[in-house]
Motif scaffolding. Structure first.
Motif, PDB file in Angstrom:
ATOM      1  N   ASP A 126       7.265   7.038  -0.560  1.00  0.00           N
ATOM      2  CA  ASP A 126       7.042   5.949   0.450  1.00  0.00           C
ATOM      3  C   ASP A 126       7.275   4.737  -0.249  1.00  0.00           C
ATOM      4  O   ASP A 126       7.301   3.427   0.480  1.00  0.00           O
ATOM      5  CB  ASP A 126       5.651   5.896   0.829  1.00  0.00           C
ATOM      6  CG  ASP A 126       4.596   5.821   0.044  1.00  0.00           C
ATOM      7  OD1 ASP A 126       4.878   5.897  -1.316  1.00  0.00           O
ATOM      8  OD2 ASP A 126       3.267   5.721   0.454  1.00  0.00           O
ATOM      9  N   HIS A 176      -0.637   2.485 -10.136  1.00  0.00           N
ATOM     10  CA  HIS A 176      -0.015   3.504  -9.512  1.00  0.00           C
ATOM     11  C   HIS A 176       0.454   4.939 -10.382  1.00  0.00           C
ATOM     12  O   HIS A 176       0.918   4.530 -11.608  1.00  0.00           O
ATOM     13  CB  HIS A 176       1.572   3.131  -8.757  1.00  0.00           C
ATOM     14  CG  HIS A 176       0.863   1.915  -7.742  1.00  0.00           C
ATOM     15  ND1 HIS A 176       0.396   2.419  -6.478  1.00  0.00           N
ATOM     16  CD2 HIS A 176       0.995   0.806  -7.775  1.00  0.00           C
ATOM     17  CE1 HIS A 176       0.298   1.471  -5.802  1.00  0.00           C
ATOM     18  NE2 HIS A 176       0.655   0.416  -6.386  1.00  0.00           N
ATOM     19  N   THR A 177       0.690   5.997  -9.959  1.00  0.00           N
ATOM     20  CA  THR A 177       1.016   7.064 -10.418  1.00  0.00           C
ATOM     21  C   THR A 177       2.637   7.327 -10.261  1.00  0.00           C
ATOM     22  O   THR A 177       2.870   7.157  -8.890  1.00  0.00           O
ATOM     23  CB  THR A 177       0.480   8.257 -10.221  1.00  0.00           C
ATOM     24  OG1 THR A 177      -0.965   8.335 -10.602  1.00  0.00           O
ATOM     25  CG2 THR A 177       1.284   9.547 -11.072  1.00  0.00           C
ATOM     26  N   GLU A 237       0.761  -1.089  -0.054  1.00  0.00           N
ATOM     27  CA  GLU A 237       0.114  -0.091   0.032  1.00  0.00           C
ATOM     28  C   GLU A 237       1.033   1.242   0.069  1.00  0.00           C
ATOM     29  O   GLU A 237       1.684   1.607   1.041  1.00  0.00           O
ATOM     30  CB  GLU A 237      -0.864  -0.122   1.302  1.00  0.00           C
ATOM     31  CG  GLU A 237      -1.883  -1.126   1.118  1.00  0.00           C
ATOM     32  CD  GLU A 237      -2.851  -0.963   2.318  1.00  0.00           C
ATOM     33  OE1 GLU A 237      -2.690  -0.155   3.296  1.00  0.00           O
ATOM     34  OE2 GLU A 237      -3.505  -2.043   2.448  1.00  0.00           O
ATOM     35  N   VAL A 238       1.041   2.006  -1.068  1.00  0.00           N
ATOM     36  CA  VAL A 238       1.896   2.925  -1.128  1.00  0.00           C
ATOM     37  C   VAL A 238       1.164   4.101  -2.151  1.00  0.00           C
ATOM     38  O   VAL A 238       0.127   3.977  -2.908  1.00  0.00           O
ATOM     39  CB  VAL A 238       3.290   2.650  -2.102  1.00  0.00           C
ATOM     40  CG1 VAL A 238       3.995   1.457  -1.320  1.00  0.00           C
ATOM     41  CG2 VAL A 238       2.793   2.223  -3.459  1.00  0.00           C
ATOM     42  N   ARG A 239       1.544   5.585  -1.509  1.00  0.00           N
ATOM     43  CA  ARG A 239       0.756   6.338  -2.163  1.00  0.00           C
ATOM     44  C   ARG A 239       1.814   7.220  -3.197  1.00  0.00           C
ATOM     45  O   ARG A 239       1.154   7.906  -4.373  1.00  0.00           O
ATOM     46  CB  ARG A 239       0.557   7.574  -0.983  1.00  0.00           C
ATOM     47  CG  ARG A 239      -0.588   7.052  -0.059  1.00  0.00           C
ATOM     48  CD  ARG A 239      -0.502   8.172   1.166  1.00  0.00           C
ATOM     49  NE  ARG A 239       0.613   7.923   1.935  1.00  0.00           N
ATOM     50  CZ  ARG A 239       1.556   8.826   1.811  1.00  0.00           C
ATOM     51  NH1 ARG A 239       1.390   9.776   0.851  1.00  0.00           N
ATOM     52  NH2 ARG A 239       2.612   8.711   2.716  1.00  0.00           N
ATOM     53  N   ARG A 240       3.034   7.240  -3.083  1.00  0.00           N
ATOM     54  CA  ARG A 240       3.890   7.994  -3.736  1.00  0.00           C
ATOM     55  C   ARG A 240       5.077   7.269  -4.386  1.00  0.00           C
ATOM     56  O   ARG A 240       6.346   7.245  -3.703  1.00  0.00           O
ATOM     57  CB  ARG A 240       4.354   9.259  -3.387  1.00  0.00           C
ATOM     58  CG  ARG A 240       5.251  10.261  -4.428  1.00  0.00           C
ATOM     59  CD  ARG A 240       5.496  11.414  -4.034  1.00  0.00           C
ATOM     60  NE  ARG A 240       5.845  12.057  -5.112  1.00  0.00           N
ATOM     61  CZ  ARG A 240       6.663  13.334  -5.136  1.00  0.00           C
ATOM     62  NH1 ARG A 240       6.830  14.089  -3.758  1.00  0.00           N
ATOM     63  NH2 ARG A 240       7.240  13.931  -6.100  1.00  0.00           N
ATOM     64  N   ASP A 248       8.965  12.791   0.416  1.00  0.00           N
ATOM     65  CA  ASP A 248       7.756  11.917   0.700  1.00  0.00           C
ATOM     66  C   ASP A 248       7.279  10.729  -0.019  1.00  0.00           C
ATOM     67  O   ASP A 248       6.236  10.065   0.100  1.00  0.00           O
ATOM     68  CB  ASP A 248       6.491  12.910   0.575  1.00  0.00           C
ATOM     69  CG  ASP A 248       6.343  13.342  -0.757  1.00  0.00           C
ATOM     70  OD1 ASP A 248       7.405  13.179  -1.584  1.00  0.00           O
ATOM     71  OD2 ASP A 248       5.240  14.020  -1.310  1.00  0.00           O
ATOM     72  N   ARG A 298       8.860   4.032   4.684  1.00  0.00           N
ATOM     73  CA  ARG A 298       9.046   3.886   3.339  1.00  0.00           C
ATOM     74  C   ARG A 298       9.698   2.685   3.006  1.00  0.00           C
ATOM     75  O   ARG A 298      10.400   2.000   3.846  1.00  0.00           O
ATOM     76  CB  ARG A 298      10.369   5.059   3.102  1.00  0.00           C
ATOM     77  CG  ARG A 298      11.114   5.005   1.528  1.00  0.00           C
ATOM     78  CD  ARG A 298      12.106   5.836   1.246  1.00  0.00           C
ATOM     79  NE  ARG A 298      11.517   7.126   0.931  1.00  0.00           N
ATOM     80  CZ  ARG A 298      12.457   8.106   0.902  1.00  0.00           C
ATOM     81  NH1 ARG A 298      13.683   8.168   1.028  1.00  0.00           N
ATOM     82  NH2 ARG A 298      11.853   9.398   0.656  1.00  0.00           N
TER      83      ARG A 298
END
Length: 360
Positions: free
Chosen positions: A147, A122-123, A99-102, A145, A175
């Motif tokens: 991760d 994902h982007t 589960e990652v955002r960036r 930021d 991270r």
């Protein structure tokens, strides 16, 4: 003919182009400097091990022995090891299970990590290392930021070996730091390796057994990470993801005999690479530049009109890897696999003809 399905990004790079395309179909008779699999592999003893496993194909694969062998090779508990169908499967598992955002990928490098992340929705951010810096890592260039950070070491295609301490600087609480060490066993002494480290937060190390041992068609690699990460990736795997012959190969390739053979091969590759680089330096007046110092079993070069030179080399019987499909590189780049002395000498003679050929 290239039969893969292209994945073009906003920058126009085909992330699904790999060196094997150069030696398919009409390229099958070419001398292969495009694929980074060690020549003359797998060795006879390894083929015999794999062949002996065929009598047990009626049974479902049991990976416990191979997993324990890999764990012992790196001094880790088995809970920190996951066997995969090559490193490529590991990239897919990471993209789907974490589960990652960036997520951020450090380029130029092997393109499958970014392709897998994009496929999973994902982007993906990019950190582009600069030729002016020798494509060496600057930890400060990675966004704070991020991760998930992915980096290769030694890096394909630049052949740069980043200091382990510089990579460790990327670790942060919260991270995941993924280090692709697919070619680390081709580095004498495996210096700068992070495999086996348990003191780096969020560290995930990927290893491949297909490059040094010539097992690209068998598909075998593994992940080293904290037990909770391994458990999450394992849940994302299908049942029996690694075949019995691949498991037998994995166990054999981490045995003491195999490790000694790989260490010897790493020194031989280093000597062969030195000969190749020395020969390439002779083309400096023609504008050819080698990314130095190379530390992997391949060399990245920049030269004017590389696409034309690549086509001329094909006509002369040699396949090399185009570089423009790697983010951060353009059409003036080529990647050359390190081969034995005789093959290198033949290639350099062909390169002389390809570079000096008059324009049509």
């Amino acid at each position: 003919m290239d039969t893969h399905t292209p994945m073009r990004t906003e920058a126009g790079h085909d992330l699904r182009h790999h060196g094997d395309v150069e030696v398919r179909d009409d390229g099958s008779t070419l001398v292969d400097l495009a694929v980074n699999v060690r020549a003359d592999t797998p060795p006879a003893w390894l083929r015999e091990h794999v062949a002996a496993s065929l009598g047990s194909l009626a049974a479902y694969p049991d990976g416990r022995a191979a997993r324990a062998a890999v764990a012992a090779r790196h001094g880790l508990p088995v809970e920190r090891v996951l066997l995969t169908a090559g490193a490529a499967e590991a990239f897919v598992l990471l993209a789907r299970a974490l589960e990652v955002r960036r997520p951020v990928v450090v380029h130029p490098q092997f393109t499958e990590p970014e392709a897998a992340l994009r496929d999973a929705g994902h982007t993906v951010g990019r950190v582009l290392l600069r030729e002016a810096d020798g494509f060496r890592l600057d930890p400060a260039a990675v966004p704070e930021d991020a991760d998930l950070v992915v980096i290769g070491n030694p890096t394909n295609p630049t052949s740069v070996l980043h200091p382990a301490d510089a990579i460790v600087e990327l670790a942060r609480p919260g991270r995941t730091l993924v280090v692709d060490e697919a070619f680390m066993d081709a580095v004498p002494g495996e210096r700068e390796a992070l495999a086996g480290r348990t003191d780096v937060p969020g560290l995930v190390v990927l290893r491949s057994l297909t490059k040094t041992w010539g097992l690209a068609g068998l598909r075998i690699g593994y992940v080293l990470a904290a037990p909770d990460v391994i458990a999450g990736l394992e849940r994302a795997q299908p049942l029996w993801p690694v075949s019995t012959p691949a498991l037998v190969a994995a166990e054999a390739c981490v045995a003491p005999r195999a490790l000694a053979e790989a260490a010897h091969a790493a020194h031989r590759v280093a000597a062969d690479r030195e000969r190749l680089v020395a020969g390439l330096r002779r083309f400096a007046p023609a504008g050819l530049r080698v990314t130095e110092p190379p530390e992997g079993p391949f060399v990245l070069v920049r030269l004017p009109d590389a696409a034309t030179v690549r086509c001329r080399l094909r006509d002369l019987g040699y396949a090399v890897r185009r570089g423009d499909t790697f983010p951060g590189l353009g059409g003036e780049w080529l990647r050359l696999a390190v081969r034995d002395r005789a093959t290198t000498d033949g290639f350099l003679a062909a390169l002389e003809r390809a570079v000096r050929a008059p324009a049509v």
